[in-house]
Design an enzyme around this catalytic site. Sequence first.
Site, short mmCIF file in Angstrom:
data_model
loop_
_atom_site.label_atom_id
_atom_site.label_comp_id
_atom_site.label_asym_id
_atom_site.label_seq_id
_atom_site.Cartn_x
_atom_site.Cartn_y
_atom_site.Cartn_z
N ARG A 99 0.80 -1.21 0.00
CA ARG A 99 0.18 0.06 -0.08
C ARG A 99 0.98 1.40 0.06
NH1 ARG A 99 -3.33 1.88 -2.64
NH2 ARG A 99 -4.17 0.04 -2.38
N LYS A 134 2.08 24.65 -3.45
CA LYS A 134 0.74 23.96 -3.20
C LYS A 134 0.66 22.49 -3.14
CE LYS A 134 -1.95 27.89 -4.66
NZ LYS A 134 -2.89 28.47 -5.78
N LYS A 166 6.40 38.49 -2.65
CA LYS A 166 4.85 38.72 -2.88
C LYS A 166 4.15 39.76 -2.47
CE LYS A 166 2.76 34.82 -3.87
NZ LYS A 166 2.18 33.69 -3.81
N GLU A 199 6.62 39.93 -7.24
CA GLU A 199 5.39 39.47 -7.81
C GLU A 199 4.95 41.08 -7.87
OE1 GLU A 199 2.11 37.09 -6.19
OE2 GLU A 199 1.44 38.99 -5.13
#
Length: 284
Positions: A99, A134, A166, A199
């Site tokens: 598994r 992510k 950012k 950004e």
Amino acid sequence: MKSKDELIDDLLTLAFAEDIGDGDHTTLSTIGPDAMGKQHLLVKEEGILAGVDIARRVFEKFDPSLKMTVFIQDGTRVKPGDIAFEVEGPVRSLLQTERLMLNIMQRMSGIATVTARYQDRLAGLNTKVLDTRKITPGMRMLEKEAVRIGGGCNHRIGLFDMILIKDNHVDFAGGIPQAVQRAKDYCKAKGKDLKIEVEVRNTDEIHQAIAAGVDRIMLDNFTPERTREAVELIRREAPGVEIESSGGITFDTLRQYGETCVDFISVGALTHSVKGLDLSFKHC
């Protein structure tokens, strides 16, 4: 800081601990300790195979006596009915590793398959598809590797191997010039050679980023039309600066952004919501 191999080993240690606990009582109660057998990895869906090398590490870590014979390597396009590899050895070990190996390979193959689909969408262009942060916690190294196997590129591994300023960083720092200068001063003081990306949200911020001397500019949530205008501006005023598109870009709009001649397009969907490739590990 731990190496990639050390992090993967830690992941496998934790994975076995949480799955097996104080013992696989089903296997231990039904299978004798001397039973030997063979199983193969059967492909049940078209896609890109990924995780073969990690599967070998799973088997070797749990039971070095398991013998793995590989027929299909990572990065190969596969179809239903293909046999990727065989593993021979103690039946108890085959059943207890099954598994974990499948969970890893199905996830990695799913990511590689989606990445290849996105990169194929950019065929004939110089634009590369990038992953993001992510990712599944703990699975970072495996998921990033799957993106590479699928033909994509890694944006950055984590928060340590690149400076990405950012919008929140910009706002808290008081602006792009201040944020970039602080980043440069920090790198100099710490003896670090890190690329700096910023950004941007509009044309004025593009000009500020160029003036600050960044390595890459990320165009956040720009339309394809605005992206094309921004690319022309950056190529004219700072031809050595890399350009990345990000934010809300889907498979359907990917080609439009690629045709603007950006260097990179970052896509969270490569890792955050991928369906695993259908694989099974069966007796043979």
